[in-house]
Design an enzyme around this catalytic site. Structure first.
Site, short mmCIF file in Angstrom:
data_model
loop_
_atom_site.label_atom_id
_atom_site.label_comp_id
_atom_site.label_asym_id
_atom_site.label_seq_id
_atom_site.Cartn_x
_atom_site.Cartn_y
_atom_site.Cartn_z
N HIS A 112 -9.69 -9.82 -0.24
CA HIS A 112 -9.34 -9.76 1.22
C HIS A 112 -10.37 -10.64 1.94
O HIS A 112 -11.55 -10.41 2.13
CB HIS A 112 -9.84 -8.31 1.57
CG HIS A 112 -9.16 -7.96 3.16
ND1 HIS A 112 -8.31 -7.02 3.59
CD2 HIS A 112 -9.71 -8.52 4.13
CE1 HIS A 112 -8.33 -7.11 4.89
NE2 HIS A 112 -8.94 -8.05 5.33
N HIS A 139 -2.76 -12.57 2.11
CA HIS A 139 -2.20 -12.67 3.56
C HIS A 139 -2.99 -13.86 4.21
O HIS A 139 -3.64 -13.39 5.29
CB HIS A 139 -2.30 -11.55 4.30
CG HIS A 139 -3.59 -10.66 3.97
ND1 HIS A 139 -4.79 -10.85 3.76
CD2 HIS A 139 -3.73 -9.13 3.56
CE1 HIS A 139 -5.63 -9.94 3.66
NE2 HIS A 139 -5.09 -8.93 3.33
N HIS A 177 0.85 -1.18 -0.06
CA HIS A 177 0.10 -0.08 0.07
C HIS A 177 0.71 1.29 -0.09
O HIS A 177 1.47 1.61 0.91
CB HIS A 177 -0.94 0.14 1.11
CG HIS A 177 -1.83 -1.12 1.33
ND1 HIS A 177 -3.11 -1.17 0.84
CD2 HIS A 177 -1.79 -2.39 1.90
CE1 HIS A 177 -3.60 -2.52 1.01
NE2 HIS A 177 -2.61 -3.01 1.75
N ASP A 196 2.23 -6.87 2.29
CA ASP A 196 1.19 -6.15 2.78
C ASP A 196 1.63 -4.80 3.57
O ASP A 196 1.03 -4.49 4.75
CB ASP A 196 0.23 -7.05 3.81
CG ASP A 196 -1.24 -6.40 3.89
OD1 ASP A 196 -1.30 -5.24 3.51
OD2 ASP A 196 -1.92 -6.74 4.86
N ASN A 252 -6.48 0.87 -2.74
CA ASN A 252 -7.42 1.48 -1.74
C ASN A 252 -6.76 2.88 -1.30
O ASN A 252 -6.49 3.04 -0.07
CB ASN A 252 -7.35 0.34 -0.49
CG ASN A 252 -6.17 0.19 0.36
OD1 ASN A 252 -5.14 0.18 -0.26
ND2 ASN A 252 -6.57 -0.11 1.50
N ASP A 294 -8.85 -4.84 -1.84
CA ASP A 294 -7.98 -5.32 -0.27
C ASP A 294 -8.12 -4.07 0.69
O ASP A 294 -8.28 -3.00 0.42
CB ASP A 294 -6.56 -5.29 -0.80
CG ASP A 294 -5.81 -5.62 0.68
OD1 ASP A 294 -5.81 -7.04 0.76
OD2 ASP A 294 -5.19 -4.99 0.98
N ARG A 353 -0.43 4.45 -0.92
CA ARG A 353 -1.08 5.71 -0.33
C ARG A 353 -1.16 6.65 -1.33
O ARG A 353 -1.50 7.79 -0.70
CB ARG A 353 -0.70 6.08 1.21
CG ARG A 353 -0.38 5.11 2.12
CD ARG A 353 -1.86 4.34 2.42
NE ARG A 353 -1.55 3.39 3.62
CZ ARG A 353 -2.30 2.49 3.77
NH1 ARG A 353 -3.14 1.83 2.92
NH2 ARG A 353 -1.97 1.36 4.88
O1 DOR Z 1 -3.60 -4.52 7.97
C1 DOR Z 1 -4.12 -4.26 6.97
N1 DOR Z 1 -3.93 -2.82 6.66
N2 DOR Z 1 -4.61 -5.02 6.31
C2 DOR Z 1 -5.21 -4.67 5.10
O2 DOR Z 1 -5.84 -5.41 4.29
C3 DOR Z 1 -5.32 -2.98 4.60
C4 DOR Z 1 -4.01 -2.54 5.16
C5 DOR Z 1 -4.22 -1.15 5.06
O3 DOR Z 1 -4.59 -0.56 3.76
O4 DOR Z 1 -3.81 -0.15 5.77
#
Ligand code: DOR
Length: 429
Positions: free
Chosen positions: A185, A238, A69, A311, A101, A158, A71
């Site tokens: 997910h 995961h 991720h 992840d 996401n 996810d 961001r």
């Molecule tokens: O712990 C997590 N954080 N699991 C996820 O599937 C999403 C992720 C997030 O985007 O922070």
């Protein structure tokens, strides 16, 4: 520590063992790099080249992370594509697939193109993953075909499980012939309730709302049935429980088109880390108990689980300084991934080469990505690893913009010493 800088024009890596995961061949040769490509030893001038002493090290293909991720767009205060790339390079990764996401989510071809344009010139290859549903709301399918044409390598909501079985069934059906997977997910939202940690004796003692193994397994079971029914490509992210590993093993054995990943933290860290209410150990799915960890390792050994993915989920200090209920789920993982996974899997009897496979050919196969053969003329997409170095993970090892990890101070065996990416390299040697 280690620095990230422009790659020298000529590099000579001496004294290490060369392992090509695409052929599983090992050799003792020195490795020459010229203008970012592997070269013959005669093609470089050793007196001009940057010489690296890789005695005791393994030189191999850069790692591929199929689950991170970054961001961007929207929360660049946690991580941007640029800062995430630095973290990746420091962790031995030369390619990263970024989850959609973001804010807004990547659910249309313009979004995929945005990620690709913003990634130009970065030291690692970034592959966008597109959302399965519009806004990741789990209701209406996103523009799947158009996003694939724009360059996404998989589809996923996810962070948000797709609760509506009909929606996932349709998505698997539509994407059946595209050759890329749907990554769902795997947590049943009703069963996980508002759980912030694994359900068991510890959660009872701590009095925290808990998320049972059953929540993962129930969703994995439903998804496997849908994959069998549609013959669509399902990838389970995961995976963290013995129950879910058993289900995947069973359905894979029946020829259902499913692959699975686990993370270094679900392999190597237990729920004990939340005993002191440490929000940096709050992650979804939650850290589990020893028996689940052992089942996940067994799943990697017998091929039920295809690869390791990080992840990597950066969050701000302010968010993680809230209490266990309010803090967001997730931990960063790129810089610690090899150290933690290698330490854990070596302890379970795996070889370093097998661990390398789980970070290279394993993820490449899941997404149908081509790796480079490590021969002259090919891009020098390399990582240099010291499998014997024992080291302590500290703040200095973090290149991410965030630092939400429960691993600071942990001791690992096996360390990334250098990574050669696109134009830039991470080097400690
Ligand atoms: O712990 C997590 N954080 N699991 C996820 O599937 C999403 C992720 C997030 O985007 O922070």
């Amino acid at each position: 520590m280690g620095t990230i800088a422009s790659i020298p024009r000529e590099i000579l890596i001496e004294g290490g063992t060369f392992y090509d995961p695409t052929t599983r061949q090992t050799s003792q040769a020195s490795v020459a790099v010229k203008n970012g490509r592997l070269a013959g030893l005669d093609d470089i001038k050793p007196e001009k080249a940057k010489v690296i002493d890789a005695q005791g090290c393994i030189i191999t293909h850069g790692f591929i992370d199929i689950h991170a991720h970054f961001r961007e767009p929207g929360r660049e205060d946690k991580e941007s594509l640029a800062t995430g790339s630095m973290a990746a390079l420091a962790g031995g990764f030369t390619r990263v697939c970024v989850m959609p996401n973001t804010d807004p989510p990547i659910d249309a071809p313009e979004g995929a193109r945005f990620i690709l344009e913003r990634s130009e010139g970065l030291p690692v290859i970034i592959y966008p993953i597109g959302a399965v549903t519009k806004g990741q709301r789990g209701e209406e399918l996103a523009e799947l075909l158009e996003m694939q044409a724009a360059g996404v390598v998989a589809f996923s909501d996810d962070g948000q499980p797709i609760q509506n079985g009909q929606v996932l069934r349709r998505a698997l059906f539509y994407t059946r012939d595209l050759g890329i997977p749907i990554i769902n997910h795997a947590e049943d939202v009703a069963l996980r309730a508002e759980g912030v940690m694994n359900e068991g004796a510890l959660s009872t003692r701590l009095g925290l709302p808990a998320n049972p193994a059953l929540a993962e397994a129930a969703m994995v079971y439903r998804d496997l049935l849908l994959a069998e029914d549609t013959q669509g490509r399902l990838h389970v992210p995961h995976i963290s429980t013995a129950l879910a590993v058993d289900l995947v093993r069973n359905f894979k054995g029946r020829g259902v088109p499913v692959t699975a990943e686990t993370t270094p933290h679900h392999l190597g860290l237990t729920e004990e880390l939340v005993r002191d209410f440490s929000t940096n150990a709050k992650v979804a799915p939650p850290l589990r108990g020893q028996e689940d960890l052992q089942a996940v390792v067994a799943g990697l050994i017998d091929g039920t689980i295809d690869c390791i993915a990080t992840d990597h989920a950066p969050h701000t200090v302010e968010e993680k300084e809230q209490d266990m209920i309010r803090a967001p789920f997730g931990m960063i993982g790129l810089e610690s991934a090899f150290g933690l996974a290698h330490t854990t899997l070596l302890g379970a009897g795996l070889t370093t080469e097998k661990v390398i496979d789980l970070f290279t050919t394993g993820p490449a196969r899941v997404l149908g990505l081509d790796l480079n053969h490590l021969i002259p003329g090919q891009p020098a997409e390399l990582v240099v690893l010291d499998p014997a170095e024992e080291w302590t993970f500290t703040r200095d090892d973090i290149h991410s913009r965030s630092r939400n990890t429960p691993m600071l101070g942990m001791k690992f065996k096996g360390r990334v010493k250098a990574t050669l990416g696109l134009n830039m390299w991470f080097n400690t040697l």
